[in-house]
Write a protein that holds these residues in place. Sequence first.
Motif, PDB file in Angstrom:
ATOM      1  N   GLY A 129     -27.414  23.269 -20.818  1.00 38.97           N
ATOM      2  CA  GLY A 129     -27.374  22.696 -22.045  1.00 38.97           C
ATOM      3  C   GLY A 129     -27.850  23.160 -23.264  1.00 38.97           C
ATOM      4  O   GLY A 129     -27.711  22.686 -24.598  1.00 38.97           O
ATOM      5  N   CYS A 143     -27.051  21.408 -13.683  1.00 41.02           N
ATOM      6  CA  CYS A 143     -26.776  22.711 -14.348  1.00 41.02           C
ATOM      7  C   CYS A 143     -25.407  23.246 -13.397  1.00 41.02           C
ATOM      8  O   CYS A 143     -24.601  23.527 -14.063  1.00 41.02           O
ATOM      9  N   THR A 195     -25.081  24.027 -25.868  1.00 40.93           N
ATOM     10  CA  THR A 195     -24.649  22.561 -26.639  1.00 40.93           C
ATOM     11  C   THR A 195     -25.776  22.226 -27.569  1.00 40.93           C
ATOM     12  O   THR A 195     -25.306  22.061 -28.623  1.00 40.93           O
ATOM     13  N   ARG A 254     -17.604  24.104 -17.640  1.00 36.68           N
ATOM     14  CA  ARG A 254     -18.253  24.970 -18.935  1.00 36.68           C
ATOM     15  C   ARG A 254     -16.761  25.350 -19.869  1.00 36.68           C
ATOM     16  O   ARG A 254     -15.662  25.883 -19.144  1.00 36.68           O
ATOM     17  N   HIS A 282     -22.442  21.251 -15.182  1.00 40.41           N
ATOM     18  CA  HIS A 282     -22.061  21.871 -16.309  1.00 40.41           C
ATOM     19  C   HIS A 282     -21.540  22.892 -16.291  1.00 40.41           C
ATOM     20  O   HIS A 282     -20.506  23.322 -17.038  1.00 40.41           O
ATOM     21  N   ASN A 283     -21.857  23.703 -15.415  1.00 43.27           N
ATOM     22  CA  ASN A 283     -21.073  25.258 -15.234  1.00 43.27           C
ATOM     23  C   ASN A 283     -20.002  25.086 -14.845  1.00 43.27           C
ATOM     24  O   ASN A 283     -18.947  25.932 -15.466  1.00 43.27           O
ATOM     25  N   GLY A 306     -26.288  26.378 -17.500  1.00 40.46           N
ATOM     26  CA  GLY A 306     -25.828  25.116 -17.219  1.00 40.46           C
ATOM     27  C   GLY A 306     -26.877  23.743 -17.999  1.00 40.46           C
ATOM     28  O   GLY A 306     -26.217  22.597 -17.687  1.00 40.46           O
TER      29      GLY A 306
END
Length: 156
Positions: free
Chosen positions: A12, A92, A15, A99, A95-96, A10
């Motif tokens: 990044g 994190c 990305t 996802r 972001h997870n 998470g």
Amino acid sequence: MRVVIVGNPGAGKSTLAQRLAAEHGLAHLDLDTVAWAEPAVRAPLEVSCAQLDAFFAEHDAWVLEGCYADLAQHALTRCTELVFLDPGLDACLAHNAARPWEPHKYPSQEAQDANLAMLQDWVRSYYERDDTLSHRAHQALFDGFAGSKRRVTRVD
């Protein structure tokens, strides 16, 4: 350009790796694809390193990313830059939760979503663990690398 990116799930990594690959025409390798023999069974380190060596032999310019400090260590003698993404736990986790589906890891979005609670627990333990997938291992990798490196604490 040969870049190694490490960090918590998470952070990044994927990305950034995808962006660098697209912008600079780099081959991209997600270390998850060489780290596991089968789900939940880690491949022997020498097998994963042999797969990395084959990747390096095939590509002059690349970016690889993952949580595996042992595999990243194997790549450091060949890389031109090490990036440690360390945006903190809250980033994190967020972001997870957002996802997108990773078809190279899961057969469906639903299967990926079913694994989210376990992943989030794993992410929360990042700062307490002392394994090759931990903050301690990533920090030691970063501290010990004498080449070009950067630690990123804010990911947009």
